[in-house]
Design a protein around this motif. Structure first.
Motif, PDB file in Angstrom:
ATOM      1  N   TRP A  25       0.923  -1.312  -0.081  1.00  0.00           N
ATOM      2  CA  TRP A  25      -0.027   0.177   0.200  1.00  0.00           C
ATOM      3  C   TRP A  25       0.921   1.183   0.064  1.00  0.00           C
ATOM      4  CZ3 TRP A  25       0.343   3.422   4.042  1.00  0.00           C
ATOM      5  CH2 TRP A  25       0.964   3.248   5.091  1.00  0.00           C
ATOM      6  N   LEU A  26       2.042   1.230   0.510  1.00  0.00           N
ATOM      7  CA  LEU A  26       2.904   2.340   0.809  1.00  0.00           C
ATOM      8  C   LEU A  26       3.722   2.630  -0.390  1.00  0.00           C
ATOM      9  CD1 LEU A  26       3.617   4.189   2.952  1.00  0.00           C
ATOM     10  CD2 LEU A  26       5.685   2.938   3.357  1.00  0.00           C
ATOM     11  N   LEU A  36       8.094  11.260  -0.078  1.00  0.00           N
ATOM     12  CA  LEU A  36       7.478  12.231   0.577  1.00  0.00           C
ATOM     13  C   LEU A  36       6.901  11.844   2.050  1.00  0.00           C
ATOM     14  CD1 LEU A  36       7.022  15.305  -0.482  1.00  0.00           C
ATOM     15  CD2 LEU A  36       4.492  14.344  -0.907  1.00  0.00           C
ATOM     16  N   VAL A  37       6.528  10.527   2.205  1.00  0.00           N
ATOM     17  CA  VAL A  37       5.987  10.062   3.532  1.00  0.00           C
ATOM     18  C   VAL A  37       7.148  10.154   4.209  1.00  0.00           C
ATOM     19  CG1 VAL A  37       5.283   8.152   4.755  1.00  0.00           C
ATOM     20  CG2 VAL A  37       4.009   8.783   2.443  1.00  0.00           C
ATOM     21  N   LEU A  40       8.537  13.409   5.588  1.00  0.00           N
ATOM     22  CA  LEU A  40       7.280  14.194   6.359  1.00  0.00           C
ATOM     23  C   LEU A  40       7.692  13.455   7.850  1.00  0.00           C
ATOM     24  CD1 LEU A  40       4.259  14.735   4.275  1.00  0.00           C
ATOM     25  CD2 LEU A  40       6.028  16.259   5.155  1.00  0.00           C
ATOM     26  N   PHE A  41       7.846  11.842   7.727  1.00  0.00           N
ATOM     27  CA  PHE A  41       7.937  11.416   9.107  1.00  0.00           C
ATOM     28  C   PHE A  41       9.241  11.782   9.614  1.00  0.00           C
ATOM     29  CE2 PHE A  41       8.908   7.870  11.708  1.00  0.00           C
ATOM     30  CZ  PHE A  41       7.926   7.902  12.477  1.00  0.00           C
TER      31      PHE A  41
ATOM     32  N   LEU B 408       1.382  14.422   7.092  1.00  0.00           N
ATOM     33  CA  LEU B 408       1.958  12.886   7.035  1.00  0.00           C
ATOM     34  C   LEU B 408       0.557  11.976   6.923  1.00  0.00           C
ATOM     35  CD1 LEU B 408       4.298  11.026   7.087  1.00  0.00           C
ATOM     36  CD2 LEU B 408       3.985  11.123   9.494  1.00  0.00           C
ATOM     37  N   LEU B 411      -1.295  12.202   3.580  1.00  0.00           N
ATOM     38  CA  LEU B 411      -0.397  11.406   2.564  1.00  0.00           C
ATOM     39  C   LEU B 411      -0.961  10.004   2.814  1.00  0.00           C
ATOM     40  CD1 LEU B 411       0.933  12.069   0.257  1.00  0.00           C
ATOM     41  CD2 LEU B 411       3.021  11.701   1.537  1.00  0.00           C
ATOM     42  N   LEU B 412      -0.629   9.431   4.038  1.00  0.00           N
ATOM     43  CA  LEU B 412      -0.671   8.049   4.467  1.00  0.00           C
ATOM     44  C   LEU B 412      -2.217   7.470   4.084  1.00  0.00           C
ATOM     45  CD1 LEU B 412       1.069   7.499   7.725  1.00  0.00           C
ATOM     46  CD2 LEU B 412       1.729   6.768   5.463  1.00  0.00           C
ATOM     47  N   TRP B 414      -4.330   8.845   2.072  1.00  0.00           N
ATOM     48  CA  TRP B 414      -4.329   8.979   0.241  1.00  0.00           C
ATOM     49  C   TRP B 414      -3.746   7.391   0.046  1.00  0.00           C
ATOM     50  CZ3 TRP B 414      -0.597   9.945  -3.651  1.00  0.00           C
ATOM     51  CH2 TRP B 414      -1.203   9.845  -4.752  1.00  0.00           C
TER      52      TRP B 414
END
Lengths: 519, 518
Positions: A25-26, A36-37, A40-41, B408, B411-412, B414
């Motif tokens: 899913w990621l 990007l994820v 951001l994390f 965050l 985005l997750l 989505w």
């Protein structure tokens, strides 16, 4: 859908693991959203770590690195560049005098402008010493956060892009894992956003230089590396690797001398631009240079896990030798240990070999050079993290012991909680590695696994003991010394292993070129 | 299972790192309650006036604080000292109290685990992301400081029991929840109607009454356990008075983004216009922007709103849902109805806190992982609600953290939703319909390929864009343009703008409930 299903089937064939499916899913939208994820994390974690204490918080009169950086902003903002490195009534060099190259000074100047805009008191000359307010701390933290986001993150993106571009069987899961390893590097986050430093800038430039080398832009690479060098002289740990690799490449070109000439020109040009305010006289240059090499501090500080400190238990170096001879000794030891790695790169320059070479030279510097600080372990850690996909175990092992070696320092800074949390985060992220089940460790012999278990147990119990037990009065630094010994042994073993790996690459290299010739 | 621990691990790590962040007066409120329940006998819990933060939660929560206070002296005895501990914010107190919130969140994790175990692997991942990683919970519980994670854990636990058809257990847990925090009672009518219809009705008279008796006994036993000691002490009136402080006024100092925002604004506009037309309109004595609201009517033109009005309005708004629950008591819809009930309570309730939006966003996550339309709606709803919590953390230090949390999580969400609901290109639709067999066919048959893609509509996009503008204006332009004038305008803008989104959500949810055929 058709395509996706196919891809899924392929992935399932290649790696029939549930761990793969868990992360589908990621990664199903490609690399960019993942980057990007994770960014951001990573920023979130950094921002959260920056809520905690920093080095020298509330500890007058000298405070710590936080005050040093703030003081540099104060100095660069209020004095003309030519006075930055000179002792004067308005610039007391004994109080955190600037001892990093000019690029750090410029960076301090710009960050100083930012601080002055929002909180002029925080960078006022003289009166701001030991300035520790809510807003002051926050603004300082934001300068590191923004430097990380603006220098290190793009550099990592550039590196991953060129590193995985056109690789056979590249897998988004792999890349995602590697992004996490690079951006959520516990040691770096703790030092930059906890302890307070700007390693992200010099390391970011270094990553950029590495990426440029991977995309065959050698001139860009040498310019970027010069910037790294000019931000922190510690980047010189990589210099032999860069030198050897670029030289090796030049020698393989049609016109080696011209190539070397071009590289030299770029290096000199970059240096000239950065050092412009000091180029008017050799005196000024020497003044800056003498600030950059703090030989008066002794061969090692505190309990750094390097050769000099570890062997000082048996041989009292500081008492037996003069600083002058120690300098020479450490120089010889450092050069002789990184020389094999350099030779390999000159003879057979390759991308991967270059990363190993960076690791090897920086480890030699860490282990044998003069005046090494615990924090310098970040330098070997960087190439190891770049290699993480090919050498997961090496990276994991180095991180484990890099963290342990910095634990007393971070504990003193009041960063025990972030230390534990980031350690846990590292383990959590590391174990999401696609195909982690068939790590080399898993296939290795029982004895090896047993040894690993023992080492980890030692490390774990040392943490606990350090936190809970007060050391005997006679040996107040007993636990520090034990940690240092354990880390030193691990670092030496890793250095031997990675040197061996680098030379193995060379064998492959000659083999493949021989095969080519035969064909 | 290891996946589950991974999600818990990451969430816990983030929460631990946030320990030194800003905490509101609620931190002192809960610390005082620890001291209060530890130092005083039960009979004085609700009457003690040592601190202005008197106990105003139901008894179970007081017992919960009493339980936590057992451990506090091990860390630092001053935390639970009634007088010395007032406004005590030493690191020991902060670490201890933050740790209790982090540990009590395991109740939430257990509930999510129960809800997730019957779902497919992707939906399970997603519900973990939506609930266990909810930025709203992090902001409210782990920064602002409250125990919502634990309480919502009980709510989700109750819902998970109902969804498994274990009505008695569901009702029992809900009764317990009500004795922890009475604000959750807004969903009680839904529970009542559903349980009466689904558990008791239509099973024959004898069996029906027996079931009713069993359920009644269970619920009453819970209430007796909670309020019994206070009834015994003859304090029940005091307890109830503490729990329902209607003197607090219609709106909180920062307006929760609900219906009353429009009511107040309409009043202001009307007053302004009538004054222009020559009517003499007296400015109301009490003002909404000043913070404290007294007994005076804060309205210039429109009639006064009383607690009773709000109560009737909530019930009216709930009634379509109750009728639906009576006619078609299906267990798969229960989370939707509960979420709807809390939405009604949030929109029309008396003295609503912006934090109450958690009560509907979290249960709605269960709906969102089951259908695409709901997922799209949830995406909008959760972003708006999370954004409406931003004013809770008004200090500069937390600004990047709250923004990063929201970005965050968006985005997750989505990524998660678009993975769950696939991405089918309209052109490929025909090919798939022919070729794909087995489980895929079932998925396709639910709707056309175009519909199944997770994509926000243009209205939602414009709305999100507006959200960004509101934030940029409030944070950067307003202080720059007007410096210190009209400091309440940015907050008012956030309230109003989010109220639009939540009103829309209410209408949308109502339509889903009334319009659903099945």
């Amino acid at each position: 859908m058709e395509k996706k299903k196919k891809r899924k089937v392929e992935a399932a064939d290649a790696m029939p693991k549930s761990s793969e499916a868990n992360w589908q899913w990621l990664v199903h939208r490609g690399t960019r959203p993942v980057f990007l994820v994770v960014s951001l994390f990573g920023l979130l974690i950094r921002a959260a770590v920056s809520l905690h204490s920093y080095s020298g918080a509330g500890n007058p009169p000298k405070f710590g690195d936080f005050e040093a950086q703030r003081h540099w902003m104060e100095i660069t903002l209020n004095l003309p560049p030519k006075d930055w490195y000179t002792n004067s009534t308005s610039n007391d060099l004994s109080y955190w005098g600037l001892d990093y190259p000019p690029l750090t000074a410029y960076q301090s100047y710009f960050h100083g402008l930012f601080l002055r805009f929002f909180d002029p008191d925080s960078v006022a000359l003289f009166t701001s010493r030991g300035y520790e307010t809510y807003l002051g701390k926050l603004l300082m933290r934001w300068t590191v956060l923004s430097s990380d986001a603006l220098v290190f993150f793009p550099a990592v993106f550039y590196f991953l892009y060129v590193y995985y571009y056109g690789r056979k069987g590249r897998n988004t899961c792999d890349i995602a894992w590697h992004i996490a390893m690079l951006l959520i590097n516990p040691a770096m986050i703790l030092i930059d956003h906890g302890h307070f430093q700007y390693n992200c800038i010099s390391l970011g430039f270094t990553v950029g230089a590495v990426a440029a080398i991977f995309s065959h832009k050698d001139l860009v690479a040498s310019a970027l590396f010069c910037l790294a060098l000019n931000h922190k002289q510690m980047s010189a740990y990589y210099a032999p690797a860069f030198f050897a690799h670029l030289l090796g490449k030049c020698l393989r070109r049609r016109n080696p001398i011209l190539e070397v000439y071009k590289l030299g020109l770029v290096v000199l040009g970059t240096f000239a631009i950065v050092w412009w305010p000091y180029l008017h006289s050799s005196d000024a240059i020497l003044r800056v240079v003498s600030r950059l090499a703090p030989f008066e501090r002794g061969i090692y500080e505190d309990y750094v896990a390097n050769f000099w400190c570890a062997s000082s238990i048996l041989i009292k170096w500081k008492r037996l030798f003069m600083t002058q001879s120690l300098k020479l000794l450490s120089l010889i030891a450092t050069v002789s240990t990184f020389l094999p790695s350099m030779i390999q790169q000159i003879r057979a320059p390759s991308g991967k070999g270059f990363l190993y070479s960076m690791l090897n030279t920086s480890l030699s510097f860490y282990l044998f050079s003069f005046q090494v600080h615990e924090k310098s372990i970040l330098l070997p850690l960087l190439p190891a993290s770049l290699l993480a996909r090919d050498e997961p175990f090496l990276y994991k092992w180095l991180t484990h012991f890099a963290l342990l070696s910095m634990f007393p320092l971070l504990h003193r800074d009041g960063l025990t909680l972030p230390y534990i949390v980031l350690y846990a985060l590292f383990i959590l992220f590391f174990n999401t590695m696609p195909g982690s089940k068939d790590l080399e460790v898993g296939k290795s012999s029982a004895a090896f696994r047993y040894l690993i278990g023992v080492a980890l147990l030692c490390s774990f119990s040392l943490h606990i003991v350090y936190l809970t037990v007060t050391p005997p009065k006679k040996y107040p630094f007993l636990f520090e010394a034990m940690m240092m010994m354990l880390c030193f042994v691990q670092f030496v073993l890793l250095a031997i292993y990675s040197n061996w790996k680098q030379w193995r690459l060379s064998e492959d290299f000659t083999k493949s070129s021989k095969e080519k010739k035969l064909l | 299972m290891s996946q589950l621990w991974w999600y818990i691990g990451i969430a816990t790590c983030v929460k631990l790192l946030l320990i030194p962040s800003y905490h509101s007066t609620d931190f002192e409120v809960h610390r005082h309650w620890l001291a209060l329940t530890r130092s005083l006998p039960l009979s004085q819990w609700y009457s003690d006036k040592t601190s202005p933060w008197t106990l105003d939660y139901p008894p179970f929560f007081a017992f919960f604080e009493r339980f936590l206070s057992l451990f506090a002296p091990l860390v630092d005895p001053k935390i639970v000292h009634l007088h010395d501990g007032l406004n005590y914010t030493a690191p020991t107190a902060v670490y201890f109290q933050r740790a209790t919130v982090i540990v009590s969140d395991f109740c939430l994790f257990y509930a999510v685990h129960r809800l997730g175990r019957n779902l497919g692997p992707m939906a399970r991942n997603l519900i973990w992301i939506l609930v266990a990683w909810s930025p709203m919970l992090v902001i409210v519980d782990h920064m602002h400081f409250q125990y919502n994670g634990f309480l919502l854990g009980l709510l989700l636990l109750s819902i998970s029991f109902l969804m498994e058809g274990r009505d008695l257990a569901g009702g029992f847990v809900f009764a317990i929840l009500l004795c922890f925090k009475h604000l959750f009672a807004v969903a009680a009518p839904v529970y009542f109607v559903y349980l009466l219809r689904h558990y008791c009705w239509g099973r024959g008279i004898v069996r029906g009454f027996w079931q009713l008796f069993v359920m009644g006994t269970a619920v009453l036993a819970v209430f007796a356990a909670a309020y019994g000691p206070f009834v015994y002490q003859g304090q029940i009136q005091l307890v109830l008075r503490q729990m329902f402080p209607f003197g607090r006024g219609l709106c909180h100092a920062y307006w929760a983004p609900n219906f009353w925002v429009f009511y107040i604004l309409l009043d202001k506009v009307l007053a302004f216009m009538l004054r222009k037309l020559g009517f003499s309109i007296e400015a109301p004595m009490a003002s909404f922007t000043g913070g404290l609201v007294g007994d005076m009517s804060p309205f210039a033109v429109l009639p006064l709103v009383t607690p009773l009005t709000t109560f009737v309005m909530v019930l009216l708004a709930l009634s379509p849902c109750l009728i639906r629950a009576w006619n078609k008591p299906q267990r798969k819809s229960i989370s939707r109805w509960v979420a709807y009930a809390y939405t009604c309570g949030f929109l029309f309730g008396w003295h609503v806190h912006e934090k109450a939006s958690l009560h509907f966003v979290i249960p709605f996550a269960i709906v969102a992982v089951q259908s695409l339309e709901d997922a799209k709606h949830y995406f909008l709803l959760s972003i708006v609600s999370c954004y409406s919590l931003f004013p809770l953390l008004y200090e500069a230090q937390e600004y990047p953290i709250k923004v990063l949390l929201l970005l965050l999580h968006s985005l997750l969400m989505w990524l998660g939703f678009s993975a769950l609901y696939g991405q089918i290109e309209p052109a490929e639709e025909a090919v798939i319909a022919k070729k794909v067999d087995g489980p895929y066919e079932a998925r396709i048959s639910q709707g056309s390929a175009r519909k199944r893609e997770f994509k926000m509509g243009s209205v939602s996009r414009i709305y999100f864009f507006g959200l960004v503008i509101v934030e940029v204006y409030g944070q950067f332009l307003h202080p720059y343009l007007l410096s210190n004038k009209l400091p309440f305008v940015p907050l008012m803008m956030i309230s109003t703008y989010c109220a639009v989104g939540i009103m829309y959500s209410w209408i949308w949810q109502l339509r889903q409930i009334v319009g659903s055929v099945s």
